[in-house]
Design an enzyme around this catalytic site. Structure first.
Site, PDB file in Angstrom:
ATOM      1  N   SER A  40     -14.824 -46.389  37.808  1.00  0.00           N
ATOM      2  CA  SER A  40     -14.835 -46.599  39.256  1.00  0.00           C
ATOM      3  C   SER A  40     -15.765 -45.671  40.035  1.00  0.00           C
ATOM      4  O   SER A  40     -15.889 -45.825  41.250  1.00  0.00           O
ATOM      5  CB  SER A  40     -13.419 -46.466  39.825  1.00  0.00           C
ATOM      6  OG  SER A  40     -12.669 -47.619  39.550  1.00  0.00           O
ATOM      7  N   LYS A  71     -18.184 -47.325  42.321  1.00  0.00           N
ATOM      8  CA  LYS A  71     -17.939 -47.670  43.724  1.00  0.00           C
ATOM      9  C   LYS A  71     -18.702 -46.770  44.702  1.00  0.00           C
ATOM     10  O   LYS A  71     -18.744 -47.068  45.900  1.00  0.00           O
ATOM     11  CB  LYS A  71     -16.436 -47.617  44.026  1.00  0.00           C
ATOM     12  CG  LYS A  71     -15.622 -48.652  43.265  1.00  0.00           C
ATOM     13  CD  LYS A  71     -14.164 -48.634  43.690  1.00  0.00           C
ATOM     14  CE  LYS A  71     -13.344 -49.688  42.960  1.00  0.00           C
ATOM     15  NZ  LYS A  71     -12.888 -49.252  41.637  1.00  0.00           N
ATOM     16  N   SER A  91      -9.556 -46.546  45.483  1.00  0.00           N
ATOM     17  CA  SER A  91     -10.318 -47.094  44.352  1.00  0.00           C
ATOM     18  C   SER A  91     -10.019 -48.577  44.154  1.00  0.00           C
ATOM     19  O   SER A  91      -9.876 -49.058  43.022  1.00  0.00           O
ATOM     20  CB  SER A  91     -10.020 -46.323  43.064  1.00  0.00           C
ATOM     21  OG  SER A  91     -11.033 -46.547  42.106  1.00  0.00           O
ATOM     22  N   LYS A 134     -15.780 -39.180  44.074  1.00  0.00           N
ATOM     23  CA  LYS A 134     -15.117 -40.373  43.541  1.00  0.00           C
ATOM     24  C   LYS A 134     -14.629 -40.161  42.104  1.00  0.00           C
ATOM     25  O   LYS A 134     -15.320 -39.580  41.280  1.00  0.00           O
ATOM     26  CB  LYS A 134     -16.084 -41.568  43.573  1.00  0.00           C
ATOM     27  CG  LYS A 134     -15.437 -42.893  43.174  1.00  0.00           C
ATOM     28  CD  LYS A 134     -14.453 -43.367  44.217  1.00  0.00           C
ATOM     29  CE  LYS A 134     -13.635 -44.560  43.751  1.00  0.00           C
ATOM     30  NZ  LYS A 134     -12.557 -44.198  42.801  1.00  0.00           N
TER      31      LYS A 134
END
Length: 360
Positions: free
Chosen positions: A46, A49, A101, A208
């Site tokens: 993720s 992202k 997320s 992130k």
């Protein structure tokens, strides 16, 4: 200088014994301070992202409300709780991506921006090439595993460096929680950030988290202390919270922010046809994160126009100063004109006066 290199070698060997790929960079210059298999291609989960949210926030209609479709939110994995027909904005979807997320948020944003997920993935890969991410390939906007979905610790750190230049992105990923209004009709609900470093690490500012069984634990983080900004990225690192914390604590203790503009030598550029033969230049203030011994070894390279034509206005950029440490570019700053130079007015001779009078 030698002492710093020895200290770094000891720290890096201990800190990243269990990470498949890792890097620590200076956020200002992009200089690599430490790396371990930094260019090894691995799934990045993720942390993908970062790119999806950045593109979403760059859209001119990021605050325009729209309804998500059932096909957009029918995706496995982590979610921000979107339902078909929910009213959202791209900004809210970016919040859902960077904090919760949400894979649903990533797919919904992709469809909104490009019309479909495949079309958006094409945009992601085009942007990766523009940013010079040579070892990155996207297949999904969410980070779900795919055969050609991979990146490296270095590419992800450089992507985060670019994303953090966007004030909206930087603000969102630095929040521990956000109250967002969405739904049908919209209502307020809280999104909590998965990034534990925002609460546990001094000076943490983002970025992130990521995890899949194939990718393992992935983390891209950023932090700032006393004017020094660093970005760390690890892929497949089972103890990423502690590894990032140790790296930041060790390297912040070694680094200091130094002002560099005073290292630029006095310089001037010739001026043709002006009231002065040259114009003096000055360097715009700039700083860099350096190890203590490095300040004495900084090399400055100037690049300016060979000459200027009058008139010349003050504060005009006519060149650049580049700062190097061991042949590595650590900073650059524009060179501007310190004063203005007017056009030289020449006295007319006899024949010029005759020409002007009779129109010859």
């Amino acid at each position: 200088m030698i002492l710093s290199v020895l200290i770094i070698a000891v720290l890096s060997t201990e800190a990243f014994a269990d990470a498949k790929s890792a890097v620590l960079i200076d956020a200002e210059s992009g200089r690599v301070l430490f790396s371990h298999n930094k260019d090894e291609r691995l799934p990045m989960a993720s942390t993908t992202k970062i790119m999806t949210a950045l593109i979403a926030l760059e859209q001119t209609d990021a605050d325009k409300s729209f309804a998500v479709k059932a096909s957009d939110v029918a995706v496995e994995g982590s979610s921000m709780g979107l339902l078909p027909g929910d009213k959202v904005t791209l900004r809210i979807l970016a919040q859902g991506m960077l904090l919760a997320s949400g894979n649903d948020a990533a797919n919904a944003a992709a469809a909104r921006v490009a019309g479909s997920v495949p079309a958006f993935v094409k945009l992601m890969n085009e942007r990766a090439r523009e940013l010079g991410l040579k070892n990155t390939s996207f297949m999904t906007p969410s980070g779900l595993d795919g055969e050609k979905h991979y990146s490296t610790a270095y590419d992800m750190a450089m992507l985060a460096r670019e994303a953090l230049k966007n004030p909206d992105f930087a603000e969102i990923c630095g929040k521990t929680s956000i109250a967002a209004e969405y739904g049908n009709p919209p209502y307020k609900r809280w999104l909590s950030n998965h990034n534990r470093l925002l609460k546990s690490l001094e000076g943490a500012t983002g970025v992130k988290t990521g995890f899949t069984k194939k990718a393992g634990r992935c983390l891209v983080s950023s932090a700032e202390r006393d004017g020094v900004s660093l970005i760390c990225a690890t892929l497949s690192c089972p103890d990423d919270w502690d590894y990032h914390t140790k790296l930041y604590n060790d390297y912040f203790a070694l680094l200091k922010s130094f002002e560099l503009e005073h290292l630029v030598p006095a310089t001037a550029v010739p001026v043709t046809g002006g009231t002065a033969n040259s114009v003096v230049l000055y360097a715009k203030p700039v700083s860099a994160s350096l190890f203590a011994e490095e300040e004495e070894d900084i090399r400055v390279v100037l690049s300016t126009e060979p000459f200027l034509f009058a008139p010349v206005e003050s504060k005009t950029v006519v060149g650049w100063a580049y700062f190097y440490s061991d042949s590595v570019l650590i900073a650059k700053t524009p060179l501007l004109t310190k004063n203005s130079v007017d056009v030289q007015q020449y006295k007319k001779g006899f024949w010029q006066k005759i020409t002007d009078k009779f129109g010859f």
